[in-house]
Scaffold this motif. Structure first.
Motif, PDB file in Angstrom:
ATOM      1  N   PHE A 183       0.916  -1.142   0.058  1.00  0.00           N
ATOM      2  CA  PHE A 183      -0.059   0.113   0.063  1.00  0.00           C
ATOM      3  C   PHE A 183       0.998   1.094   0.114  1.00  0.00           C
ATOM      4  O   PHE A 183       1.702   1.276   1.029  1.00  0.00           O
TER       5      PHE A 183
ATOM      6  N   ASP B 238      -2.728  -3.455  -4.848  1.00  0.00           N
ATOM      7  CA  ASP B 238      -3.905  -2.667  -5.124  1.00  0.00           C
ATOM      8  C   ASP B 238      -4.071  -2.257  -6.537  1.00  0.00           C
ATOM      9  O   ASP B 238      -3.018  -1.704  -7.185  1.00  0.00           O
TER      10      ASP B 238
ATOM     11  N   SER C  29      -9.438  -2.327  -5.755  1.00  0.00           N
ATOM     12  CA  SER C  29      -9.917  -2.098  -4.223  1.00  0.00           C
ATOM     13  C   SER C  29     -10.954  -0.950  -4.215  1.00  0.00           C
ATOM     14  O   SER C  29     -11.387  -0.605  -3.276  1.00  0.00           O
TER      15      SER C  29
ATOM     16  N   LYS D  63     -16.813  -3.923   0.426  1.00  0.00           N
ATOM     17  CA  LYS D  63     -15.841  -2.902   0.939  1.00  0.00           C
ATOM     18  C   LYS D  63     -16.730  -2.049   1.721  1.00  0.00           C
ATOM     19  O   LYS D  63     -17.635  -1.458   0.810  1.00  0.00           O
TER      20      LYS D  63
ATOM     21  N   PHE E 288     -13.241   2.418  10.554  1.00  0.00           N
ATOM     22  CA  PHE E 288     -11.872   1.739  10.891  1.00  0.00           C
ATOM     23  C   PHE E 288     -10.773   2.052  10.056  1.00  0.00           C
ATOM     24  O   PHE E 288      -9.669   1.346  10.037  1.00  0.00           O
ATOM     25  N   TYR E 289     -11.026   2.689   8.887  1.00  0.00           N
ATOM     26  CA  TYR E 289      -9.894   2.948   7.865  1.00  0.00           C
ATOM     27  C   TYR E 289      -9.229   4.164   8.430  1.00  0.00           C
ATOM     28  O   TYR E 289      -8.022   4.879   7.743  1.00  0.00           O
TER      29      TYR E 289
ATOM     30  N   TYR F 256      -5.247   4.313   8.394  1.00  0.00           N
ATOM     31  CA  TYR F 256      -4.684   3.982   7.129  1.00  0.00           C
ATOM     32  C   TYR F 256      -4.582   5.133   6.216  1.00  0.00           C
ATOM     33  O   TYR F 256      -3.708   5.278   5.462  1.00  0.00           O
TER      34      TYR F 256
ATOM     35  N   LYS G  34     -13.880  -6.268   3.446  1.00  0.00           N
ATOM     36  CA  LYS G  34     -13.207  -5.319   4.259  1.00  0.00           C
ATOM     37  C   LYS G  34     -13.842  -4.286   5.050  1.00  0.00           C
ATOM     38  O   LYS G  34     -14.980  -3.674   4.015  1.00  0.00           O
TER      39      LYS G  34
ATOM     40  N   PHE H 240      -9.693  -8.356   5.260  1.00  0.00           N
ATOM     41  CA  PHE H 240      -8.644  -7.512   5.711  1.00  0.00           C
ATOM     42  C   PHE H 240      -8.856  -7.042   7.058  1.00  0.00           C
ATOM     43  O   PHE H 240      -9.811  -6.359   7.325  1.00  0.00           O
TER      44      PHE H 240
ATOM     45  N   VAL I 124      -8.373  -4.472   8.897  1.00  0.00           N
ATOM     46  CA  VAL I 124      -7.872  -3.070   8.483  1.00  0.00           C
ATOM     47  C   VAL I 124      -7.131  -2.460   9.607  1.00  0.00           C
ATOM     48  O   VAL I 124      -7.106  -2.641  10.720  1.00  0.00           O
ATOM     49  N   SER I 125      -6.632  -1.055   9.296  1.00  0.00           N
ATOM     50  CA  SER I 125      -5.703  -0.364  10.049  1.00  0.00           C
ATOM     51  C   SER I 125      -6.223  -0.066  11.347  1.00  0.00           C
ATOM     52  O   SER I 125      -5.742  -0.236  12.412  1.00  0.00           O
TER      53      SER I 125
ATOM     54  N   TYR J 100      -1.729  -6.169   9.448  1.00  0.00           N
ATOM     55  CA  TYR J 100      -0.471  -5.565   9.494  1.00  0.00           C
ATOM     56  C   TYR J 100       0.335  -6.222  10.588  1.00  0.00           C
ATOM     57  O   TYR J 100       1.499  -5.985  10.985  1.00  0.00           O
TER      58      TYR J 100
HETATM   59  N1  LIG Z   1      -7.256  -0.334   0.053  1.00  0.00           N
HETATM   60  C1  LIG Z   1      -6.587  -0.613   1.280  1.00  0.00           C
HETATM   61  C2  LIG Z   1      -6.998  -0.079   2.328  1.00  0.00           C
HETATM   62  O1  LIG Z   1      -8.002   0.733   2.174  1.00  0.00           O
HETATM   63  C3  LIG Z   1      -6.544  -0.381   3.651  1.00  0.00           C
HETATM   64  C4  LIG Z   1      -7.622   0.033   4.786  1.00  0.00           C
HETATM   65  C5  LIG Z   1      -7.108  -0.115   6.209  1.00  0.00           C
HETATM   66  O2  LIG Z   1      -6.086  -0.865   6.407  1.00  0.00           O
HETATM   67  O3  LIG Z   1      -7.611   0.757   7.085  1.00  0.00           O
END
Ligand SMILES: NCC(=O)CCC(=O)O
Ligand SMILES: [Mg+2]
Length: 300
Positions: free
Chosen positions: A52, A93, A140, A170, A175-176, A179, A224, A247, A249-250, A289
C-alpha cells in the motif's frame, strides 16, 4: 502461517519513512525496509505481501497520472521484491486513490466519479502492475464493471496467470482512519466515500457484489473491514465456496495495539484470537499489519 498476508505501507519519500503514530507497531517502509520485512515474512512461511503506497503529494493530481507510470514507485517496488525475495507472492491494489490529489478512488466529473474513464485507467494500471511482476492484482474500489475490464486487459497483455482478488465487499467504515493517515490521504480526501462503498447495515448487497465480481472473472474476493463483518465472510464462503480473504484493517489493528500499549489487554492474545475468528468464519487468508508478529507467535 500460510494464510497470513503481510500488509505493508511503503513510501516513496525518505522523510516519510518511520512509525505511523495512529498505527502503533507499523512503519512506513522504504524499499530496503520492504525487502527486509518480506524476507523475514518469507522465512516465517508467509506466502504473500500486500503493498500500500504512500505517494509524495507532489506526484498526485486530479487525473491520477502517476498511477499509469510504468517506472513509478509501485512497479519499482514490485520489481525489487521479485528480484530480491522471489519466494513471496506480491499482491497489489489496482486503485487510483493513492494518486489522486482529491483522495477519491476515481476520476471526478464535478462531484461525481466518472465510472468509464476510471475503468479504462484501472485496466491500464493493472497491466502495468502485472508487467512489473505482480502475482495478484486487487481492484480495491467498488466501481461497477472493473473486474471484467481488468481481466480482459490482463489476458490481452499476455498475463492470463495473474489473478484478480476483488475487494468485493468493501464497507464505508470508520476503521480505515489510521490507514488514511498512513498513506497521507486523510487530509486530502474531500467529501467521503459513502457513495460507492457499502452501508454497514447492508448484507444482501455484499453477496450481490460478490456474485457480479465472480461472474466477471474474479479469482478471489475480499471482505473489508474484517472483524465487524465476519457474518459476511461466512456467508460468502458458504454460498460461493470461492477463496475468501478478509482484511484486518488499520483501525482493527490499532485497537489491538493501543489496548496492548496501554496495558488494558494482552495484544498478542487479541491478535491471535481475532485471527482465529477469521478462520472460524471460513476465511482462506487474512491481510493483517500483524502478520509477522502473528507468525512469530504461532511458531512459538
Ligand atoms: N485499499 C487498502 C485499504 O484501504 C486499507 C484499509 C485499512 O487498513 O484501514
Ligand atoms: Mg461492485
Amino acid at each position: 502461517m500460510d494464510d497470513l498476508v503481510l500488509t505493508t505501507v511503503i513510501t516513496d519519500t525518505k522523510a516519510s519513512e518511520g512509525p505511523v503514530p495512529s498505527l502503533p507497531g507499523v512503519s512506513r517502509l522504504g524499499l530496503d525496509g520492504l525487502i527486509e520485512q518480506a524476507r523475514e515474512a518469507a522465512g516465517l512461511g508467509i506466502p504473500a505481501v500486500a503493498l500500500f503506497p504512500h505517494i509524495d503529494p507532489a506526484r498526485k493530481d486530479a487525473a491520477a497520472t502517476e498511477a499509469l507510470n510504468p517506472d513509478g514507485f509501485v512497479p519499482a517496488a514490485i520489481r525489487r521484491l521479485k528480484a530480491d525475495v522471489p519466494d513471496i507472492g506480491v499482491i497489489v491494489d489496482v486503485a487510483l486513490d493513492p494518486f489522486t490529489d482529491h483522495g477519491h478512488d476515481g476520476l471526478m466529473q464535478g462531484d461525481v466519479i466518472d465510472n468509464d474513464t476510471t475503468l479504462d485507467m484501472l485496466a491500464q494500471g493493472a497491466v502495468i502492475l502485472a508487467d512489473a511482476g505482480a502475482d495478484i492484482v486487487a481492484p480495491s474500489d467498488m466501481m461497477d464493471g472493473r473486474i471484467g475490464v481488468i481481466r480482459d486487459a490482463l489476458d490481452q497483455a499476455d498475463h492470463p496467470d495473474v489473478m484478480i482478488l476483488s475487494y468485493a465487499a468493501k464497507y464505508a467504515s470508520a476503521f480505515y482512519g489510521p490507514y488514511r493517515d498512513a498513506i497521507g490521504t486523510a487530509s486530502a480526501l474531500r467529501g467521503d466515500k459513502r457513495t460507492y462503498q457499502m452501508d454497514p447495515a447492508n448484507s444482501e448487497e455484499a453477496l450481490h457484489e460478490v456474485a457480479m465480481d465472480l461472474d466477471e472473472g474474479a479469482d478471489m474476493v475480499m471482505v473489508k473491514p474484517g472483524l465487524p463483518y465476519l457474518d459476511i465472510c461466512h456467508r460468502i464462503k458458504t454460498e460461493f465456496g470461492v477463496p475468501t480473504f478478509a482484511f484486518q484493517v488499520s483501525g482493527e489493528y490499532a485497537m489491538i495495539q493501543s489496548a496492548g500499549q496501554n496495558g488494558w489487554a494482552d495484544s498478542e492474545r487479541l491478535l491471535l484470537e481475532t485471527l482465529n475468528g477469521f478462520k472460524r468464519a471460513g476465511c482462506d487468508a487474512v491481510l493483517t499489519y500483524g502478520a509477522i508478529r502473528a507468525a512469530r507467535l504461532l511458531k512459538g
